[in-house]
Scaffold this motif. Structure first.
Motif, short mmCIF file in Angstrom:
data_model
loop_
_atom_site.label_atom_id
_atom_site.label_comp_id
_atom_site.label_asym_id
_atom_site.label_seq_id
_atom_site.Cartn_x
_atom_site.Cartn_y
_atom_site.Cartn_z
N LEU B 18 0.87 -1.19 0.00
CA LEU B 18 0.00 0.00 0.00
C LEU B 18 0.90 1.23 0.00
N VAL B 19 0.80 2.04 -1.03
CA VAL B 19 1.62 3.25 -1.12
C VAL B 19 0.78 4.44 -0.63
N ILE B 20 1.35 5.21 0.30
CA ILE B 20 0.63 6.34 0.89
C ILE B 20 1.36 7.65 0.62
N ASP B 21 0.67 8.60 0.01
CA ASP B 21 1.15 9.98 -0.04
C ASP B 21 -0.07 10.86 0.19
N VAL B 22 -0.42 10.98 1.46
CA VAL B 22 -1.67 11.63 1.86
C VAL B 22 -1.77 13.06 1.33
N LEU B 23 -0.65 13.78 1.39
CA LEU B 23 -0.62 15.18 0.91
C LEU B 23 0.29 15.26 -0.30
N ARG B 24 -0.20 15.03 -1.53
CA ARG B 24 -1.59 14.85 -1.82
C ARG B 24 -1.82 13.75 -2.86
N ALA B 25 -0.73 13.13 -3.37
CA ALA B 25 -0.87 12.33 -4.59
C ALA B 25 -1.88 11.19 -4.49
N THR B 26 -1.81 10.40 -3.40
CA THR B 26 -2.71 9.24 -3.38
C THR B 26 -4.14 9.66 -3.05
N THR B 27 -4.29 10.75 -2.29
CA THR B 27 -5.64 11.29 -2.05
C THR B 27 -6.25 11.76 -3.37
N THR B 28 -5.46 12.45 -4.16
CA THR B 28 -5.94 12.95 -5.45
C THR B 28 -6.22 11.80 -6.41
N ALA B 29 -5.37 10.78 -6.39
CA ALA B 29 -5.56 9.61 -7.26
C ALA B 29 -6.91 8.96 -6.99
N VAL B 30 -7.23 8.79 -5.72
CA VAL B 30 -8.53 8.21 -5.36
C VAL B 30 -9.66 9.08 -5.91
N THR B 31 -9.49 10.39 -5.80
CA THR B 31 -10.54 11.32 -6.24
C THR B 31 -10.73 11.26 -7.77
N TYR B 32 -9.63 11.18 -8.52
CA TYR B 32 -9.77 11.08 -9.98
C TYR B 32 -10.64 9.87 -10.35
N LEU B 33 -10.35 8.73 -9.71
CA LEU B 33 -11.12 7.52 -10.05
C LEU B 33 -12.57 7.64 -9.58
N GLU B 34 -12.75 8.25 -8.42
CA GLU B 34 -14.11 8.50 -7.92
C GLU B 34 -14.91 9.34 -8.89
N ARG B 35 -14.23 10.29 -9.52
CA ARG B 35 -14.90 11.22 -10.43
C ARG B 35 -14.90 10.67 -11.86
N GLY B 36 -14.78 9.36 -12.00
CA GLY B 36 -15.05 8.73 -13.29
C GLY B 36 -13.87 8.36 -14.14
N ALA B 37 -12.66 8.74 -13.73
CA ALA B 37 -11.51 8.43 -14.58
C ALA B 37 -11.43 6.92 -14.82
N GLU B 38 -11.07 6.56 -16.06
CA GLU B 38 -11.00 5.16 -16.45
C GLU B 38 -9.74 4.51 -15.88
N ALA B 39 -8.67 5.31 -15.85
CA ALA B 39 -7.38 4.80 -15.35
C ALA B 39 -6.50 5.98 -14.97
#
Lengths: 251, 251
Positions: B18-39
């Motif tokens: 599990l790779v964690i970069d809370v501020l901010r890369a992995t938080t943003t990555a989760v959000t991109y996928l939540e907002r419909g990104a295919e990959a």
């Protein structure tokens, strides 16, 4: 003044560095000097240490190499004594000896490597443990111009709870000596120091503490958990006379 | 099952990471996928990302290069947007967009590098944040055979309190899901999670949280401090179609 705690050795250091390997290299280093050793030579490899054991080219009447009696060798690999060395890396064993007039050549798995990393860039390098924590903090404070870096040696490139805990103890002393801006590593160490129980609980619960216990070296863990019993601080000497070895003297 | 927490990326990984970069890369990555990104394509450098922006050799009527409209670019250096990129590395900004059908190409200072280190050896690599902490823990538990490694990205090779805190949150979830043998890194993370206040206090007090606040990006810190709001877990895909880029999809 800035305080930086590296939970493992990495990067470069511009000012004063405290190297911590509580179980057991820096604890043992303090004990050697307490028990009269004139100096410590922390070598980059066991071979460099073994090379210093004998007088080059000299043999006794039986043709065996002649021992250089200025030097005693102490060290470990994986917690166990190194073949050809006089001592393991045990502070309890060291505390029972008299090293007056001797130079102890040390090589250990993690602590001596961390000291070499610190010495590559640090302008002042000290060895710290729980046993000399208060003295080490005071000495670092007196020497540092802009930054004190506490470098935790860890165990086989993994963070060691015992080292981070000791960094927290020293960080607490430093905060009591004056204002400091602290980095995240220092804040983590301070949190651990305040939340992980007393020193013996912390050291005994660490992975490396448990390994030593299994090897029958639990007395060393208890010895290393004593806080500020010693005022001796090993300081990297300006005089570096042996290639591949860092000379520390009582500061 | 073993749980290992690396407070900075180092070493190699044999199982689930599990790779964690809370501020901010992995938080943003989760959000991109939540907002419909295919990959997501996490590139090793900004140049690789910029190279994917355009259709090779094609121009419009005015002779300007033609955009490859499958891709959007998001990233930062030192917290700031990268010239030529469409988005910074802001989860708040990402949450306001619709990425349906798009692949977001990401390059950031620390998080994408940590993902590349993890992918070199890990057999399963996931991205975790506070926002998907519970889902990430459950997913890792389901995938792992022998070891779950949580790798904190840190900031510029220094330990980041925000990442270690989030590792502690995920470690707590994992402990609730079954028995684990934990290493010293995990114990430090758990101690921090239990002693460093609520998530927003922890993130706001970290060096990187304060930097973002100074850059006017405090809303991102508050967004990243939300715990387990999302069930999306970016998982490294078996299909790696672009050299120098890691493809993650919603798992």
């Amino acid at each position: 003044m800035k305080l930086r705690v590296d939970l493992l050795p990495h990067g470069s250091y511009s000012d004063t560095v405290l190297v911590i390997d509580v179980l057991r290299a820096t604890t043992t280093a303090v004990t050697y000097l307490e028990r009269g050793a004139e100096a410590l030579l922390l070598t980059a490899s066991p071979d460099i240490a073994l090379g210093l054991k004998w007088q080059p080219g000299l043999t006794d009447e039986a043709g065996d190499p002649l021992r250089d009696d200025r030097y005693l060798l102490g060290g470990e690999r994986g917690g166990l004594a190194i073949p050809g060395f006089d001592f393991g890396n045990s502070p309890v064993e060291a505390a029972q000896q008299n090293f007056t007039g001797k130079t102890v050549i040390m090589n250990t798995t993690n602590g001596t490597g961390a000291a070499h990393i610190a010495a590559q860039s640090g302008s002042r390098v000290l060895l710290a443990s729980l046993t000399n924590a208060h003295a080490a903090a005071r000495r670092a404070k007196a020497l540092a111009l802009e930054e004190i870096a506490i470098v935790c040696a860890g165990t086989d490139e993994r963070v060691g709870l015992e080292d981070v805990y000791a960094a927290g103890v020293i960080a607490e002393y430093l905060l009591a000596l004056g204002e400091l801006s602290v980095d995240d590593g220092a804040r983590i160490a301070l949190t651990l120091r305040r939340s992980a129980g007393n020193p013996l609980e912390a050291l005994s619960s660490s992975v490396h503490g448990q390994t030593l216990e299994r090897l029958g070296l639990g007395e060393d863990v208890r010895y290393a958990a004593q806080v500020s019993e010693s005022t001796v601080v090993p300081v990297l000497s300006d005089l570096q006379d042996v290639e591949g070895a860092l000379r520390f003297v009582a500061g």
